[in-house]
Design a protein around this motif. Structure first.
Motif, PDB file in Angstrom:
ATOM      1  N   PHE B 115      29.775  19.427  47.186  1.00 34.43           N
ATOM      2  CA  PHE B 115      30.904  20.366  47.227  1.00 34.43           C
ATOM      3  C   PHE B 115      31.768  20.188  48.480  1.00 34.43           C
ATOM      4  N   SER B 116      31.532  19.129  49.209  1.00 36.19           N
ATOM      5  CA  SER B 116      32.288  18.825  50.436  1.00 36.19           C
ATOM      6  C   SER B 116      32.235  19.962  51.451  1.00 36.19           C
ATOM      7  N   ILE B 117      31.039  20.440  51.681  1.00 32.96           N
ATOM      8  CA  ILE B 117      30.820  21.503  52.668  1.00 32.96           C
ATOM      9  C   ILE B 117      29.991  20.906  53.811  1.00 32.96           C
ATOM     10  N   PRO B 118      30.344  21.212  55.065  1.00 37.01           N
ATOM     11  CA  PRO B 118      29.532  20.683  56.173  1.00 37.01           C
ATOM     12  C   PRO B 118      28.108  21.235  56.146  1.00 37.01           C
ATOM     13  N   HIS B 119      27.198  20.491  56.750  1.00 34.79           N
ATOM     14  CA  HIS B 119      25.780  20.892  56.724  1.00 34.79           C
ATOM     15  C   HIS B 119      25.466  22.041  57.677  1.00 34.79           C
ATOM     16  N   SER B 120      26.395  22.364  58.532  1.00 42.53           N
ATOM     17  CA  SER B 120      26.165  23.484  59.451  1.00 42.53           C
ATOM     18  C   SER B 120      27.493  24.197  59.684  1.00 42.53           C
ATOM     19  N   GLY B 121      27.394  25.323  60.366  1.00 39.72           N
ATOM     20  CA  GLY B 121      28.614  26.085  60.660  1.00 39.72           C
ATOM     21  C   GLY B 121      28.493  27.519  60.227  1.00 39.72           C
ATOM     22  N   ASN B 122      29.338  28.347  60.805  1.00 35.98           N
ATOM     23  CA  ASN B 122      29.331  29.769  60.491  1.00 35.98           C
ATOM     24  C   ASN B 122      30.268  30.062  59.331  1.00 35.98           C
ATOM     25  N   LYS B 125      33.966  31.076  59.545  1.00 36.44           N
ATOM     26  CA  LYS B 125      35.014  30.071  59.783  1.00 36.44           C
ATOM     27  C   LYS B 125      35.367  29.306  58.511  1.00 36.44           C
ATOM     28  N   PHE B 126      34.690  29.624  57.444  1.00 38.33           N
ATOM     29  CA  PHE B 126      34.957  28.947  56.176  1.00 38.33           C
ATOM     30  C   PHE B 126      36.044  29.694  55.404  1.00 38.33           C
ATOM     31  N   SER B 127      36.742  28.969  54.574  1.00 34.76           N
ATOM     32  CA  SER B 127      37.691  29.626  53.675  1.00 34.76           C
ATOM     33  C   SER B 127      36.895  30.297  52.550  1.00 34.76           C
ATOM     34  N   LYS B 128      37.606  31.129  51.781  1.00 38.91           N
ATOM     35  CA  LYS B 128      36.930  31.836  50.689  1.00 38.91           C
ATOM     36  C   LYS B 128      36.312  30.843  49.703  1.00 38.91           C
ATOM     37  N   GLY B 129      37.077  29.810  49.394  1.00 38.17           N
ATOM     38  CA  GLY B 129      36.595  28.802  48.456  1.00 38.17           C
ATOM     39  C   GLY B 129      35.380  28.069  48.992  1.00 38.17           C
ATOM     40  N   ASP B 157      39.002  26.182  43.576  1.00 39.91           N
ATOM     41  CA  ASP B 157      40.153  25.455  43.022  1.00 39.91           C
ATOM     42  C   ASP B 157      39.685  24.734  41.754  1.00 39.91           C
ATOM     43  N   PRO B 158      40.626  24.196  40.975  1.00 44.39           N
ATOM     44  CA  PRO B 158      40.220  23.561  39.712  1.00 44.39           C
ATOM     45  C   PRO B 158      39.168  22.469  39.892  1.00 44.39           C
ATOM     46  N   THR B 159      39.279  21.719  40.988  1.00 43.15           N
ATOM     47  CA  THR B 159      38.291  20.653  41.227  1.00 43.15           C
ATOM     48  C   THR B 159      36.914  21.263  41.462  1.00 43.15           C
ATOM     49  N   GLY B 160      36.886  22.312  42.253  1.00 39.41           N
ATOM     50  CA  GLY B 160      35.626  22.994  42.559  1.00 39.41           C
ATOM     51  C   GLY B 160      34.996  23.567  41.302  1.00 39.41           C
TER      52      GLY B 160
END
Lengths: 381, 292
Positions: B115-122, B125-129, B157-160
Motif C-alpha cells: 500500500f506504499s506506506i512507510p514501515h514506521s512513523g506516527n 503525520k499521515f494523510s487520511k488515505g 483513492d481509486p488505486t488504493g
C-alpha cells in the motif's frame, strides 16, 4: 488472552515503569524536604526506620513518621501518578481506542481489572524495592535498623495501596462506559491530593475531612484501609514489641493510633451529618447541571449562554453557604475552606465531566459506587 | 457462521437497529449498504461486541458474543476511524495487533509496502488515505477468520481501492474468511461481495444473497420530441429518477418487454433500456422505502 493482555501492558509500559522507579527514589527526599525536616539526608537514609516525632526521643523507633501528611500524600501521589498513565496510555486512551479494545475477546471489566492489577503489582514491586534500598542505606549509614517496623511499614502501605486501588477499580468497573469510568477514576484521584492538602492542620471544630467521605471515594478508600491498618498495627507482633520497648508515656495505644493513623473521623454531630449530606447532594447536583450547561454549549444549543455556568453555580453555591452557616460551631475559616473545596471540585468537574456521559445507568452506577465506598468508611471511621 | 436472531439495539429509547434473522455463512463476503445513520456501523459494532444489544442474540459458530466474548478470538474489527492518531505509530499498532492477533512484522511490512506506506512513523503525520491504508494493511496481515470492516474504502483513492479489493480477494481465496464490509462505495463492493444487506433507519430493507443486480428492474432512458410532463410516467411500478425538458430517466419494476408496453401509450421518440447497477438499485430501494 489474559496473558496476551498482560504482555501487551508490559510491552506498552515498561519504559514508564523504569522511569517511575527513579522518580519514586526521588520522591522520598522531596517529601521529607517538603515536610520541613532539617536533616534531610539523614532522614532519607533512615527511611522507614526512625521515628521523627518531636516529643519522642529519636532512640525510640516509631513508624509514625510515615503517617505525616506529606508522606501519605506522597504515597497517594505516587500511586495516582503511577496508575493513571498506565491506564490512560496503555489502554483507554480514547473512545476510538476503546472500540478497538472492546472488540478484543476479553470482557471490558476483565480488562479494567487486569490493568489495575498490573498497575498495582508493579507499583508495589517498585515501592518495595525503593523501601528496601532505603533500608540498605540506613544499615550502611546509621548502623542500626528495625526490621519488624520496616516490614510492618511495608505491610501497611501495601494494604493502603490495595485499598486505594481496589476501590478505584471497583469504581471504574461498575461504570457503564469505559471512558467514563476512567475519567471518573482520574477525577477522583486527581482531586484527592488537593483535599489532603486542604485539610492539613486546619484548626477546625468541624473537620473538613469528614466531608471528604462524601466527595472523594479515594479518601473513603483510605478510611477503609485505615481500619485494616489499625488492626494490623494493634496485632502486629513487631509493633507490640515496639510498644513494649517504648517508655510508658509513649506506649499508650491511642498514641500509637494517633501517631500512626491519625485522622479525625466521621462527623460526630448531627448538624455535621446534615452538612455532609447537603454538601454531597449540592456538589453532585451542581456537577450534573453544570455538565448539562457545558454539553449545551458544546452542541451550540440556544440554552447555553455566557451566564449559564455562574448562574448554575450560584443556584447551588449560595444555598450551600447558607446551609453551612447554620451548622453549630461552623466557623468562618471552615466556610472559606469549604468554598475552596467546592471551587476545586467544580474546576475538576469542568475539566473532566464535560467528557462524561451522564445517562441514567452511569448516574446509578456512580451513586451506588459512591455510597458503597463512602458509607462503610463512614461507619468504620 | 454468524447468526443474528431477533436483534434489537436501542440508543437511549430510540430503536437504532432491528434484525429479525440473518445468517452469514463461512467463507462469505457480505456488503452492508445503507444511508448515513442506517445502522451499518451499529451492526458491525454489535457483532464485534463493542456494543451490546438489548434484545436478541448474535452468535459466532453458535456461541453468543454477548455472553462469551472469548469466541471473538478469530474476529478482527476495523472501525471507520479506529484509534486516536496523536500517539499512535506503526510500531504501537504492530505491538497491539501482534500481541492480540499474532500478526508478524514481516507480513505487516509486506502489506505496508503493497500500500506504499512507510514501515514506521506516527499516524498523526499521515494523510487520511494513508491511515486507512495502514489499517487495511493490518487487517490483511492479521488474516482473521472473520473480518469486520467499517467504511473500508473511506479516504482511499481509486488505486488504493483497487489494490485493497485485489489483496482482500486473494486472501479470501487463500483462506477461509468471512468478511462483512460496510461502505458507501457500492461500486467497489460490487467487485468484492457475494451478498448484500441493505439497511435504512435501522431496518433491513433488502437482503440480496445473490448480489445487487436489480434483475427485477429496468433502467429506462426516455426522450420525447416535444416538451413532456414527466410526472405522467410515475406510477407504483415506475419511479422517475430525473428529467430535463424532453429527456428523462426512470426505473421500472419489470422486464424490458413490460417496460416497453408501459411506455407505448406515451409514444416516446427514443427509449434505451439498461440493467440497473448496484448503486442505482440501492437508490431505488432507498427511495422505495422512503415512500413506504
Amino acid at each position: 488472552m489474559i496473558k496476551n493482555y498482560l504482555v501487551y501492558l508490559w510491552k506498552k509500559t515498561y519504559k514508564f515503569v523504569i522511569v517511575a522507579f527513579f522518580v519514586f527514589l526521588l520522591l522520598y527526599p522531596v517529601s521529607l524536604l517538603a515536610n520541613g525536616t532539617p536533616e534531610l539526608i539523614r532522614y532519607y537514609t533512615i527511611l522507614c526506620i526512625d521515628g521523627v516525632y518531636e516529643t519522642v526521643p529519636t532512640e525510640y523507633f516509631y513508624v509514625s513518621h510515615y503517617d505525616t501528611l506529606l508522606s501519605r500524600l506522597t504515597i497517594l501521589a505516587m500511586a495516582s501518578c503511577y496508575l493513571l498513565p498506565i491506564i490512560v496510555q496503555a489502554t483507554f486512551q480514547s473512545k476510538k481506542r476503546c472500540d478497538t479494545l472492546l472488540a478484543l475477546p476479553i470482557r471490558k471489566k476483565t480488562q479494567i481489572l487486569l490493568t489495575s492489577a498490573y498497575a498495582f503489582v508493579t507499583f508495589l514491586i517498585l515501592f518495595w524495592i525503593t523501601a528496601l534500598l532505603g533500608l540498605g542505606a540506613s544499615v550502611i549509614v546509621q548502623q542500626h535498623y528495625d526490621v519488624p517496623n520496616f516490614f510492618l511499614y511495608l505491610l501497611v502501605m501495601t494494604v493502603f495501596s490495595a485499598g486505594t486501588f481496589g476501590i478505584t477499580t471497583l469504581f471504574a468497573s461498575l461504570m457503564n462506559n469505559v471512558v467514563d469510568s476512567i475519567l471518573m477514576v482520574i477525577l477522583s484521584m486527581a482531586i484527592a491530593p488537593l483535599f489532603y492538602l486542604m485539610i492539613d492542620d486546619m484548626p477546625t471544630t468541624f473537620d473538613c475531612s469528614d466531608m471528604l467521605l462524601f466527595t472523594c471515594p479515594i479518601y473513603a478508600a483510605d478510611r477503609v484501609t485505615c481500619y485494616f491498618q489499625e488492626q494490623v498495627a494493634y496485632y502486629s507482633e513487631g509493633l507490640l514489641d515496639l510498644i513494649a520497648s517504648t517508655p510508658p508515656e509513649f506506649a499508650r495505644p491511642e498514641y500509637i493510633y494517633n501517631s500512626f493513623f491519625y485522622y479525625t473521623f466521621g462527623a460526630k454531630e448531627i448538624g455535621g451529618m446534615f452538612t455532609l449530606l447537603g454538601m454531597g447532594i449540592v456538589s453532585y447536583g451542581a456537577s450534573y447541571f453544570l455538565w448539562k450547561g457545558l454539553r449545551a454549549e458544546a452542541m451550540q444549543t440556544p440554552s447555553a449562554k455566557w451566564y449559564t455556568y455562574p448562574l448554575t453555580l450560584s443556584v447551588f453555591f449560595i444555598p450551600a453557604f447558607f446551609l453551612c452557616r447554620f451548622i453549630p460551631n461552623f466557623e468562618t475559616e471552615n466556610l472559606l475552606i469549604q468554598a475552596i473545596f467546592i471551587v476545586t471540585y467544580f474546576i475538576a468537574t469542568f475539566i473532566f465531566q464535560r467528557k462524561i456521559k451522564f445517562n441514567k445507568t452511569n448516574l446509578i452506577a456512580f451513586g451506588a459506587t459512591y455510597l458503597a465506598s463512602t458509607i462503610p468508611a463512614f461507619f468504620l471511621g | 457462521m454468524i447468526e443474528i436472531k431477533h436483534l434489537k439495539k436501542y440508543y437511549d429509547k430510540t430503536l437504532a437497529l432491528t434484525i429479525d434473522s440473518l445468517a452469514i455463512e463461512n467463507n462469505h463476503v457480505l456488503g452492508l449498504v445503507g444511508t448515513n445513520g442506517s445502522g451499518k456501523s451499529t451492526l458491525l459494532r454489535l457483532i464485534a461486541g463493542v456494543l451490546t444489544q438489548e434484545e436478541g442474540e448474535i452468535a459466532l459458530d453458535g456461541i453468543s458474543v454477548k455472553d462469551h466474548p472469548e469466541c471473538k478470538k478469530d474476529l478482527l474489527y476495523i472501525s471507520d476511524d479506529p484509534i486516536d492518531h496523536v500517539n499512535t505509530s506503526i510500531d504501537s499498532l504492530f505491538l497491539f495487533y501482534s500481541v492480540f492477533y499474532g500478526m508478524t512484522r514481516e507480513k505487516l511490512n509486506a502489506y505496508l509496502d503493497y500500500f506504499s506506506i512507510p514501515h514506521s512513523g506516527n499516524l498523526s503525520k499521515f494523510s487520511k488515505g494513508m491511515r486507512r491504508r495502514t489499517y487495511l494493511a493490518i487487517a490483511l496481515a492479521v488474516e482473521p477468520k472473520i473480518l469486520l470492516l467499517d467504511e473500508a474504502f473511506d479516504g482511499l483513492d481509486p488505486t488504493g481501492k483497487k489494490a485493497f479489493i485485489l489483496a482482500l480477494s486473494e486472501l479470501i481465496e487463500r483462506n477461509d474468511m468471512t468478511v462483512i464490509v460496510a461502505s458507501h462505495s457500492i461500486r467497489e463492493l460490487e467487485n468484492l461481495c457475494d451478498s448484500y444487506l441493505m439497511l435504512q433507519e435501522g431496518k433491513v430493507i433488502t437482503y440480496a444473497p445473490e448480489g445487487l443486480n436489480g434483475e427485477d428492474f429496468t433502467k429506462i432512458g426516455v426522450a420525447f420530441k416535444d416538451s413532456f410532463d414527466f410526472t405522467k410516467l410515475s406510477s407504483p411500478k415506475a419511479i422517475l429518477v430525473s428529467h430535463i425538458d424532453k429527456i428523462g430517466t426512470l426505473f421500472f419494476e419489470g422486464t424490458k418487454e413490460e417496460a416497453e408496453a408501459y411506455l407505448a401509450p406515451f409514444a416516446p421518440a427514443v427509449t434505451e433500456f439498461t440493467p440497473l447497477s448496484a448503486e442505482e438499485y440501492f437508490i431505488l430501494k432507498t427511495e422505495e422505502h422512503k415512500h413506504d
